[in-house]
Design a protein around this motif. Structure first.
Motif, PDB file in Angstrom:
ATOM      1  N   ALA A 185       0.830  -1.207   0.000  1.00 21.07           N
ATOM      2  CA  ALA A 185       0.000   0.000   0.000  1.00 21.07           C
ATOM      3  C   ALA A 185       0.864   1.257   0.000  1.00 21.07           C
ATOM      4  N   LEU A 186       1.931   1.252   0.822  1.00 18.60           N
ATOM      5  CA  LEU A 186       2.830   2.405   0.859  1.00 18.60           C
ATOM      6  C   LEU A 186       3.567   2.557  -0.467  1.00 18.60           C
ATOM      7  N   ALA A 187       4.031   1.443  -1.030  1.00 25.16           N
ATOM      8  CA  ALA A 187       4.751   1.497  -2.302  1.00 25.16           C
ATOM      9  C   ALA A 187       3.870   2.078  -3.397  1.00 25.16           C
ATOM     10  N   ARG A 188       2.619   1.627  -3.462  1.00 24.49           N
ATOM     11  CA  ARG A 188       1.711   2.129  -4.493  1.00 24.49           C
ATOM     12  C   ARG A 188       1.487   3.631  -4.325  1.00 24.49           C
ATOM     13  N   ARG A 189       1.257   4.072  -3.080  1.00 28.32           N
ATOM     14  CA  ARG A 189       1.017   5.490  -2.845  1.00 28.32           C
ATOM     15  C   ARG A 189       2.230   6.331  -3.240  1.00 28.32           C
ATOM     16  N   ARG A 190       3.422   5.863  -2.867  1.00 23.74           N
ATOM     17  CA  ARG A 190       4.620   6.635  -3.191  1.00 23.74           C
ATOM     18  C   ARG A 190       4.928   6.617  -4.681  1.00 23.74           C
ATOM     19  N   LEU A 191       4.656   5.521  -5.368  1.00 24.19           N
ATOM     20  CA  LEU A 191       4.896   5.469  -6.812  1.00 24.19           C
ATOM     21  C   LEU A 191       3.973   6.431  -7.552  1.00 24.19           C
ATOM     22  N   LEU A 192       2.716   6.473  -7.169  1.00 25.48           N
ATOM     23  CA  LEU A 192       1.784   7.403  -7.806  1.00 25.48           C
ATOM     24  C   LEU A 192       2.180   8.850  -7.513  1.00 25.48           C
ATOM     25  N   GLU A 193       2.598   9.083  -6.277  1.00 24.87           N
ATOM     26  CA  GLU A 193       3.052  10.407  -5.876  1.00 24.87           C
ATOM     27  C   GLU A 193       4.281  10.828  -6.663  1.00 24.87           C
ATOM     28  N   ARG A 194       5.209   9.887  -6.850  1.00 28.93           N
ATOM     29  CA  ARG A 194       6.446  10.190  -7.569  1.00 28.93           C
ATOM     30  C   ARG A 194       6.164  10.453  -9.049  1.00 28.93           C
ATOM     31  N   ARG A 195       5.197   9.732  -9.601  1.00 33.85           N
ATOM     32  CA  ARG A 195       4.844   9.978 -10.999  1.00 33.85           C
ATOM     33  C   ARG A 195       4.370  11.419 -11.181  1.00 33.85           C
ATOM     34  N   THR A 196       3.558  11.887 -10.262  1.00 33.33           N
ATOM     35  CA  THR A 196       3.074  13.265 -10.332  1.00 33.33           C
ATOM     36  C   THR A 196       4.227  14.259 -10.220  1.00 33.33           C
ATOM     37  N   LEU A 197       5.149  14.001  -9.297  1.00 36.01           N
ATOM     38  CA  LEU A 197       6.295  14.892  -9.127  1.00 36.01           C
ATOM     39  C   LEU A 197       7.161  14.924 -10.379  1.00 36.01           C
ATOM     40  N   LEU A 198       7.406  13.772 -10.970  1.00 35.18           N
ATOM     41  CA  LEU A 198       8.241  13.722 -12.171  1.00 35.18           C
ATOM     42  C   LEU A 198       7.587  14.481 -13.322  1.00 35.18           C
ATOM     43  N   GLU A 199       6.289  14.314 -13.489  1.00 31.21           N
ATOM     44  CA  GLU A 199       5.612  15.027 -14.556  1.00 31.21           C
ATOM     45  C   GLU A 199       5.678  16.532 -14.327  1.00 31.21           C
ATOM     46  N   ARG A 200       5.641  16.946 -13.053  1.00 32.83           N
ATOM     47  CA  ARG A 200       5.699  18.369 -12.725  1.00 32.83           C
ATOM     48  C   ARG A 200       7.090  18.946 -12.951  1.00 32.83           C
ATOM     49  N   HIS A 201       8.135  18.145 -12.679  1.00 29.64           N
ATOM     50  CA  HIS A 201       9.509  18.661 -12.713  1.00 29.64           C
ATOM     51  C   HIS A 201      10.335  18.111 -13.882  1.00 29.64           C
ATOM     52  N   ALA A 202       9.701  17.541 -14.870  1.00 32.07           N
ATOM     53  CA  ALA A 202      10.438  16.885 -15.965  1.00 32.07           C
ATOM     54  C   ALA A 202      11.387  17.824 -16.687  1.00 32.07           C
ATOM     55  N   ASP A 203      11.103  19.118 -16.680  1.00 30.34           N
ATOM     56  CA  ASP A 203      11.948  20.082 -17.392  1.00 30.34           C
ATOM     57  C   ASP A 203      13.155  20.525 -16.572  1.00 30.34           C
ATOM     58  N   ARG A 204      13.358  19.954 -15.385  1.00 30.25           N
ATOM     59  CA  ARG A 204      14.459  20.372 -14.508  1.00 30.25           C
ATOM     60  C   ARG A 204      15.604  19.354 -14.498  1.00 30.25           C
ATOM     61  N   ARG A 205      15.662  18.482 -15.497  1.00 33.34           N
ATOM     62  CA  ARG A 205      16.736  17.490 -15.559  1.00 33.34           C
ATOM     63  C   ARG A 205      18.087  18.205 -15.613  1.00 33.34           C
ATOM     64  N   PRO A 206      19.001  17.870 -14.701  1.00 28.97           N
ATOM     65  CA  PRO A 206      20.284  18.592 -14.660  1.00 28.97           C
ATOM     66  C   PRO A 206      21.230  18.150 -15.766  1.00 28.97           C
ATOM     67  N   PRO A 207      22.133  19.034 -16.178  1.00 27.96           N
ATOM     68  CA  PRO A 207      23.136  18.665 -17.176  1.00 27.96           C
ATOM     69  C   PRO A 207      24.236  17.813 -16.549  1.00 27.96           C
ATOM     70  N   ARG A 208      25.069  17.258 -17.400  1.00 27.47           N
ATOM     71  CA  ARG A 208      26.237  16.517 -16.924  1.00 27.47           C
ATOM     72  C   ARG A 208      27.142  17.469 -16.143  1.00 27.47           C
ATOM     73  N   PRO A 209      27.704  17.031 -14.997  1.00 20.45           N
ATOM     74  CA  PRO A 209      28.548  17.940 -14.211  1.00 20.45           C
ATOM     75  C   PRO A 209      29.821  18.320 -14.948  1.00 20.45           C
TER      76      PRO A 209
END
Length: 345
Positions: A185-209
């Motif tokens: 139950a916790l894994a499912r909740r966190r995976l769905l939550e993480r999907r939302t976060l990734l979709e929100r922040h997808a344009d913030r992928r950092p460049p190679r250091p």
């Protein structure tokens, strides 16, 4: 992050007779496994001549004898600089790696001490921890070959499209797991939550250091690899991951382990004390720490090694870490500016 791999089978007990014949360390009296850590295998060894830590190098990615010798050479040189480490003892033939039955072993002096989480450290001790890691990075720059730094380019940051595919795969595994339990139950909740976060922040992928941010690092600096005697660090252990990586990222990654609270937040006042001392010790700039914060945040946002262990390998050893680690990603995303300020202010 932890790599996902299956480790090879290992003997139930080390071949003490064959090993100790190679050392001037007496005969075995007791030998007890040391259980701390997820990927290490070590033994608390008492012989007729003293107490030792016997390390079995069995991880296929780090058990190459040449790589182990490089680690040993680094710790000996760091010890000469005054860094608290526990270099291996040489065998009768002068070598520090003993290969018996196809397995590599090393004998170290036993260091009395205990592990301490960041919440157990005073602000002054947090600063001492940061200064210690800074000293390690500065020391490695002195004792390790500079030319090797150009051979290991930093990895590209995670592609969010690949991560979203992985989330779908893991959600399928969670759905099929029987009998369903609270971890599912916790894994499912966190995976769905993480999907939302990734979709929100997808344009913030950092460049190679940048290349000037890369250098030799311990590679696995966390509470189980620092032994304390009283209030002071007695030894940094487990140098299996010694390698070339972005230095400041190790500082941020370590802080996210040392100073995470059970609720999944970071103790930012302690982080600030630690980070200021690290910057002084390593000669790192606030800008380098800011870039490292961003890359480690992105790494955490895209990382699911604990769930992959659980569902792909049926390995539950990391399950207890998952609640705080998963919550930290959500909190860090919300408090991004405050976290960056703690590392750079």
């Amino acid at each position: 992050m932890s790599p996902l791999r299956v480790l090879p089978p290992v003997p139930c007990a080390p071949p003490l007779g064959a090993l100790l014949r190679r050392y001037a360390a007496g005969s075995a009296v007791t030998c007890e496994p040391v259980d701390e850590g997820l990927l290490n295998r070590g033994y608390r060894l008492r012989t007729t001549r003293g107490r030792y830590f016997l390390k079995h190098h069995f991880d296929p990615e780090t058990a190459d004898p040449a790589a182990i010798v490089r680690q040993h050479r680094a710790t000996r040189r760091l010890a000469d600089l005054g860094v608290p480490v526990a270099p291996p003892l040489p065998a009768r033939d002068g070598r520090t790696v003993a290969v018996v039955g196809g397995h590599a072993y090393a004998l170290h002096p036993w260091i009395d001490g205990r592990h301490r989480h960041g919440g157990q450290l005073t602000p002054g001790q947090c600063a001492r921890l940061g200064a210690l890691l800074g000293t390690v990075h500065a020391g490695l720059e002195r004792v390790m070959p500079a030319h090797a730094r150009t051979h290991d380019a930093p990895a590209e940051s995670a592609d969010p499209a690949d991560t979203l595919t992985l989330i779908d795969e893991l959600l399928g595994r969670v759905h099929r797991h029987r009998p369903a339990d609270s971890f599912d139950a916790l894994a499912r909740r966190r995976l769905l939550e993480r999907r939302t976060l990734l979709e929100r922040h997808a344009d913030r992928r950092p460049p190679r250091p940048r290349g000037d941010a890369v250098g030799w690092v311990h590679g696995d600096f966390h509470p189980f690899n620092v032994l304390y005697r009283g209030s002071a660090p007695a030894a940094i252990v487990d140098w299996d991951r010694l390698g070339v990586q972005p230095r400041a990222e190790e500082a941020v990654r370590a802080a996210a382990i040392f100073f995470v609270r059970p609720s999944g937040t970071l103790d930012l006042p302690r982080v600030r004390s630690y980070a200021r001392a690290y910057r002084r010790g390593a000669g790192a700039t606030p800008a380098q720490l800011a870039a490292a914060v961003h890359r480690v945040w992105w790494e955490r946002l895209n990382d699911f090694w604990m769930l992959r262990w659980h569902y792909e390998r049926d390995d539950t050893r990391a399950d207890s870490q998952f609640p705080a680690t998963a919550a930290l990603v959500v909190w860090w995303s919300r408090e991004y500016d405050a976290v960056r300020a703690a590392f750079t202010g």
